[in-house]
Motif scaffolding. Structure first.
Motif, PDB file in Angstrom:
ATOM      1  N   ASP A  99      44.093  82.356  36.539  1.00 35.48           N
ATOM      2  CA  ASP A  99      44.559  82.519  35.166  1.00 35.48           C
ATOM      3  C   ASP A  99      43.407  82.429  34.173  1.00 35.48           C
ATOM      4  O   ASP A  99      43.441  83.065  33.117  1.00 35.48           O
ATOM      5  CB  ASP A  99      45.637  81.484  34.819  1.00 35.48           C
ATOM      6  CG  ASP A  99      45.275  80.070  35.261  1.00 35.48           C
ATOM      7  OD1 ASP A  99      45.058  79.868  36.459  1.00 35.48           O
ATOM      8  OD2 ASP A  99      45.223  79.162  34.408  1.00 35.48           O
ATOM      9  N   ASN A 126      47.945  81.394  39.451  1.00 34.37           N
ATOM     10  CA  ASN A 126      48.191  80.764  38.155  1.00 34.37           C
ATOM     11  C   ASN A 126      48.519  79.292  38.342  1.00 34.37           C
ATOM     12  O   ASN A 126      49.621  78.938  38.755  1.00 34.37           O
ATOM     13  CB  ASN A 126      49.343  81.479  37.438  1.00 34.37           C
ATOM     14  CG  ASN A 126      49.625  80.885  36.070  1.00 34.37           C
ATOM     15  OD1 ASN A 126      48.843  80.087  35.549  1.00 34.37           O
ATOM     16  ND2 ASN A 126      50.736  81.272  35.460  1.00 34.37           N
ATOM     17  N   ARG A 175      56.081  88.433  41.546  1.00 39.53           N
ATOM     18  CA  ARG A 175      55.871  87.000  41.324  1.00 39.53           C
ATOM     19  C   ARG A 175      56.259  86.215  42.572  1.00 39.53           C
ATOM     20  O   ARG A 175      57.245  86.539  43.236  1.00 39.53           O
ATOM     21  CB  ARG A 175      56.763  86.519  40.177  1.00 39.53           C
ATOM     22  CG  ARG A 175      56.057  86.176  38.881  1.00 39.53           C
ATOM     23  CD  ARG A 175      57.022  85.365  38.042  1.00 39.53           C
ATOM     24  NE  ARG A 175      56.741  85.443  36.623  1.00 39.53           N
ATOM     25  CZ  ARG A 175      57.673  85.501  35.679  1.00 39.53           C
ATOM     26  NH1 ARG A 175      58.950  85.510  36.018  1.00 39.53           N
ATOM     27  NH2 ARG A 175      57.344  85.535  34.409  1.00 39.53           N
ATOM     28  N   GLU A 200      51.566  87.769  40.426  1.00 34.17           N
ATOM     29  CA  GLU A 200      51.298  86.431  39.900  1.00 34.17           C
ATOM     30  C   GLU A 200      51.792  85.417  40.924  1.00 34.17           C
ATOM     31  O   GLU A 200      52.955  85.476  41.349  1.00 34.17           O
ATOM     32  CB  GLU A 200      52.017  86.196  38.571  1.00 34.17           C
ATOM     33  CG  GLU A 200      51.835  84.793  38.017  1.00 34.17           C
ATOM     34  CD  GLU A 200      52.671  84.509  36.781  1.00 34.17           C
ATOM     35  OE1 GLU A 200      52.410  83.491  36.110  1.00 34.17           O
ATOM     36  OE2 GLU A 200      53.593  85.299  36.484  1.00 34.17           O
TER      37      GLU A 200
END
Length: 349
Positions: A99, A126, A175, A200
């Motif tokens: 991130d 992240n 995700r 992510e």
């Protein structure tokens, strides 16, 4: 580009002899194993695979993969990966970033690799903190996060990586989180996508931001806090063993999402949405759902491929070179050139 050939490998074929050095309990260990277990299932070839990273805890990744790898400089991994892909379009490129690396100094480069649609898998770990540089707040840190750089609490509004990717023109947005058993499925879908596939991955930083994702990632009660999306299936959540009890519906008056009571038997009558991963508008609404009032949307949020950047570049090169002779001397002499003649008292040599 040649059609991919399926190779028979095991997890051991993807492990290096390097000591894996992250903090004990770091979520990066789980992500590493998920990738190493997934690649054999894809039939990938280690000698045709390249992991490219920037700077940060996540960017140690190439050392631990028995493939080609490039540990580059802060934020510039997307630019390097683009160059590698253009030089050898047949390579299977995996970009690893965090991130901080990917959304601060590297935000510009990340935007361009996504909008250009260069064919690679982009894994953004992240953990909502700068781990490598000792715990400063990052672009994704939540408001109120206390850190060495925000001792009384961050007042910055955090960046949303998936919203950034979608807004930058990404054609695949997914995700997952480090210890999820479903993470390999997201990685497989990203690999199957032709183009820039952005994933992510929520990753626990055991030292500087411990358990920050427990509000949705903790196993107990996870069914009520996680919405795992599957193309063509209704958006149901809750306890799967009990047949679910809630779903996501669209309020057509306000064009906003809402939670409704629903089961596997009555979801149609309850107005529960069926996930269409090609619907960019719904993907955006899912990405922006405020956690707490809604579950965390996970899985493949958006997948709608279009021609890749390197394909267009290759076609342009071929078209430009068609019928032309490769002659460097002739090229250098083209245009406005002149010759300096020797004169008395001023030799040219």
């Amino acid at each position: 580009m040649n059609a991919p050939v399926k190779f028979e490998t095991t997890l051991k074929d993807w492990e290096t002899d390097q000591e894996v050095r992250w903090c004990p309990g770091c979520g990066d260990y789980a992500i590493l194993k998920a990738v190493q277990r997934t690649l054999p299932q894809l039939g990938a070839d280690p000698s045709n695979t390249c992991f490219i990273s920037g700077i940060g805890c996540s960017s140690r990744f190439p050392y631990y993969m028995e493939t080609y790898g490039f540990h580059t400089i802060h934020g510039r991994a997307p630019a390097v990966a683009t160059g590698v892909k253009l030089a050898n379009p047949d390579l299977d490129i995996w970009l690893v970033t965090g991130d901080g690396d990917g959304l601060s100094i590297g935000g510009n480069h990340m935007m361009h690799v996504l909008r250009r649609n260069v064919n690679m898998q982009i894994m953004l770990f992240n953990n909502e903190i700068y781990g490598l540089t000792k715990g400063q707040s990052s672009p994704t840190s939540r408001e109120g996060t206390k850190s060495p750089s925000t001792p009384i609490g961050s007042f910055d509004h955090p960046a949303n990586p998936c919203a950034f990717a979608l807004g930058s023109g990404a054609r695949f947005v997914g995700r997952g989180f480090d210890v999820s058993k479903n993470l390999p499925d997201v990685l497989k879908a990203a690999h199957a996508h032709q183009g820039a596939a952005f994933i992510e991955i929520f990753q626990n930083c055991i030292v500087y931001n411990k358990d920050v994702f427990n509000d949705f990632a903790a196993p107990k009660g996870a069914g009520d806090r996680q919405l795992w999306l599957e193309h063509g299936k209704p958006m149901l959540f809750g306890d799967p063993k009990a047949g679910f009890d809630k779903g996501i519906s669209l309020d057509r008056d306000t064009l906003t999402l809402k939670v409704v009571e629903a089961t596997e038997e009555n979801w149609k009558d309850a107005g529960v949405l069926v996930h269409d991963q090609t619907d960019r508008t719904i993907a955006h609404l899912l990405i922006e759902m405020p956690f707490g009032a809604f579950p965390m949307a996970l899985g493949v949020l958006y997948d709608d491929p279009r021609p890749t950047f390197e394909t267009a570049v290759i076609e342009e090169r071929a078209k430009s070179a068609a019928g032309k002779e490769a002659n460097l001397a002739k090229l250098l002499a083209k245009g406005q050139t002149w010759t300096v003649e020797a004169s008395e008292g001023h030799p040219t040599d």
